[in-house]
Write a protein that holds these residues in place. Structure first.
Motif, PDB file in Angstrom:
ATOM      1  N   PRO A  20       0.821  -1.208   0.000  1.00 57.12           N
ATOM      2  CA  PRO A  20       0.000   0.000   0.000  1.00 57.12           C
ATOM      3  C   PRO A  20       0.858   1.262   0.000  1.00 57.12           C
ATOM      4  N   ALA A  21       0.294   2.342  -0.515  1.00 56.68           N
ATOM      5  CA  ALA A  21       1.040   3.601  -0.571  1.00 56.68           C
ATOM      6  C   ALA A  21       0.098   4.759  -0.283  1.00 56.68           C
ATOM      7  N   LEU A  22       0.636   5.740   0.414  1.00 51.74           N
ATOM      8  CA  LEU A  22      -0.088   6.992   0.611  1.00 51.74           C
ATOM      9  C   LEU A  22       0.580   8.033  -0.273  1.00 51.74           C
ATOM     10  N   ILE A  23      -0.189   8.647  -1.142  1.00 56.85           N
ATOM     11  CA  ILE A  23       0.374   9.674  -2.012  1.00 56.85           C
ATOM     12  C   ILE A  23      -0.246  10.997  -1.584  1.00 56.85           C
ATOM     13  N   LYS A  24       0.489  11.711  -0.726  1.00 55.80           N
ATOM     14  CA  LYS A  24      -0.013  13.008  -0.234  1.00 55.80           C
ATOM     15  C   LYS A  24      -0.130  13.957  -1.419  1.00 55.80           C
ATOM     16  N   GLN A  25      -1.246  14.628  -1.520  1.00 54.74           N
ATOM     17  CA  GLN A  25      -1.473  15.607  -2.589  1.00 54.74           C
ATOM     18  C   GLN A  25      -1.161  15.025  -3.975  1.00 54.74           C
ATOM     19  N   GLY A  26      -1.636  13.776  -4.180  1.00 60.86           N
ATOM     20  CA  GLY A  26      -1.526  13.139  -5.502  1.00 60.86           C
ATOM     21  C   GLY A  26      -2.244  13.968  -6.553  1.00 60.86           C
ATOM     22  N   PHE A  27      -3.265  14.686  -6.135  1.00 62.93           N
ATOM     23  CA  PHE A  27      -3.913  15.707  -6.961  1.00 62.93           C
ATOM     24  C   PHE A  27      -3.787  17.039  -6.214  1.00 62.93           C
ATOM     25  N   ALA A 167       0.009  -0.434   8.450  1.00 57.66           N
ATOM     26  CA  ALA A 167       1.289   0.029   7.881  1.00 57.66           C
ATOM     27  C   ALA A 167       1.142   1.507   7.512  1.00 57.66           C
ATOM     28  N   ILE A 168      -0.107   1.889   7.211  1.00 58.75           N
ATOM     29  CA  ILE A 168      -0.413   3.300   6.935  1.00 58.75           C
ATOM     30  C   ILE A 168      -1.545   3.696   7.872  1.00 58.75           C
ATOM     31  N   ASP A 169      -1.384   4.800   8.533  1.00 56.81           N
ATOM     32  CA  ASP A 169      -2.396   5.294   9.462  1.00 56.81           C
ATOM     33  C   ASP A 169      -2.418   6.803   9.264  1.00 56.81           C
ATOM     34  N   TYR A 179      -3.240   4.129  -2.204  1.00 57.10           N
ATOM     35  CA  TYR A 179      -3.263   2.966  -3.092  1.00 57.10           C
ATOM     36  C   TYR A 179      -3.314   1.712  -2.226  1.00 57.10           C
ATOM     37  N   ILE A 180      -4.324   0.871  -2.438  1.00 59.87           N
ATOM     38  CA  ILE A 180      -4.475  -0.352  -1.648  1.00 59.87           C
ATOM     39  C   ILE A 180      -4.449  -1.551  -2.600  1.00 59.87           C
TER      40      ILE A 180
END
Ligand code: SIN
Ligand code: CO
Length: 375
Positions: A20-27, A167-169, A179-180
């Motif tokens: 999984p990934a966190l994309i801060k301000q992906g937009f 893993a992401i919180d 992204y999951i």
């Protein structure tokens, strides 16, 4: 309209189907393409699949749409979810486009949810990859690495999983993307009234593939191989199936898949079929070839209907599969990428139609089926 603000190749290498990934301000400067009352309006329609999830006296409840009222959304802890909104709402459909860095045939639909504070569907595992985009409001998301967890029905229409380590919180803000990958447990609860957009992907499993392939063969393969006996001898044990017989049965089954000539026509039809209803509007009056030319000369562009699936194979662009049907593009194969790779098309069509009147006739037919439309 929407542009992704991250290194896509790096994302694909490191995360896609892996973790999984966190994309801060992906937009950046994200603006919601749909309002909550519009979403509620869609959830009142028969043609769309919608759900309301909430908790009552500590137990999970799920109701299926269409809905007449939305009283539940006046309280905290409720979520309204609407499937395949991209099929019905052209502005919302724009949100799928940035994800076409992955092939169209893998993309499923755009699900949109609206949650009141504390609203969420509970901890669960999906068997598909998904990008969750935060729209208005904030939502607290937890995502775990891919793992096996006990699953149970929290309600007849709500499968949950056991507690998991995150893993992401994160508290997601407008424009953030999560992204999951399939198989990773996750749960999200609104902090403020919140809209989430889920771009989901589809991957058929063996059972989907084999049952669909067999259905295709039943209709198209008259020479289906039939079991024939091994050299026979008097049988001492007529109740027994011998090992070589079982192996031969298995062989007959495996031979069914060794038919490369059936692979493309079957898979093209299967994968181009829409899983959710389409908002097909047949033109009131039949469109003629000359009308298409006139539209193009007027500067109009043609848009593929939201959610319509149109694909071709690398090695055979003369066969194009649109919404479950096969079309013959022999003689004008440059029309295939034009219609399947692009959501909108105009100038390329003018060039193609100049040299190939058959291409114009076929495209006119597709417009009359409501598959492409001019603004
Ligand atoms: C939601 O938006 O509430 C659900 C999205 C998901 O978990 O797949
Ligand atoms: Co989910």
């Amino acid at each position: 309209m929407f542009e992704l603000n991250f290194e896509i190749n790096q994302f694909l290498d490191t995360y896609w189907q892996k973790k999984p990934a966190l994309i801060k301000q992906g937009f950046v400067d994200f603006q919601d393409p749909i309002a909550v009352d519009e979403l509620a309006g869609l959830a009142m329609e028969e043609d769309l699949e919608s759900r309301l999830v909430y908790q009552q006296d500590g137990t999970w409840q799920a109701e299926l749409g269409p809905f007449k009222t939305f009283d539940k959304l006046e309280n905290d802890g409720a979520t309204l979810l609407v499937q395949a909104v991209d099929h019905w709402h052209p502005d919302a459909q724009q949100l799928v486009r940035p994800f076409r860095f992955l092939p169209n045939w893998r993309i499923d639909d755009l699900m949109i949810s609206y949650s009141t504070p504390k609203g969420g569907v509970g901890p669960h595992i999906d068997n598909y990859d998904v990008f969750i985009i935060q729209g208005q409001g904030k939502r607290h998301w937890r995502v775990g690495e891919r793992q096996e967890l006990p699953e149970f029905a929290a309600h007849g229409a709500l499968k949950h999983c056991a507690e998991f380590e995150a893993a992401i919180d994160v508290e997601m803000e407008p424009g953030d993307i999560l992204y999951i990958p399939s198989g990773c447990p996750h749960e999200g609860y609104a902090v403020e009234p919140s809209i989430n957009y889920s771009v989901g992907f589809r991957a058929p499993d063996q059972n989907d593939l084999l049952s669909s392939f067999t259905d295709y063969n039943i209709d198209n393969n008259e020479d289906a191989l039939r079991y024939t006996d091994i050299p026979m001898q008097v049988r001492e044990k007529p109740g027994q199936i011998e090992q070589v017989e079982l192996e031969k049965i298995h062989q007959v089954m495996l031979e069914s898949c060794k038919t490369p000539e059936h692979l493309m026509p079957w898979f093209g039809r299967m994968i181009s079929e829409a899983k959710h209803d389409l908002d097909i509007a047949i033109p009131d009056q039949a469109i003629e070839c000359e009308d298409i030319i006139a539209f193009l000369e007027d500067g109009a562009q043609f848009t593929r209907l939201g959610g319509l699936r149109a694909v071709y194979f690398q090695q055979s662009p003369e066969q194009v599969f649109i919404n479950g049907d096969a079309y013959d593009f022999t003689g004008f194969t440059d029309l295939a990428p034009c219609l399947c790779d692009q959501d909108e098309t105009a100038s390329e069509l003018v060039e193609i139609f100049k040299d190939a009147p058959e291409a114009l006739a076929l495209f006119t037919h597709l417009v009359n089926r409501g598959y492409w439309y001019a603004e």
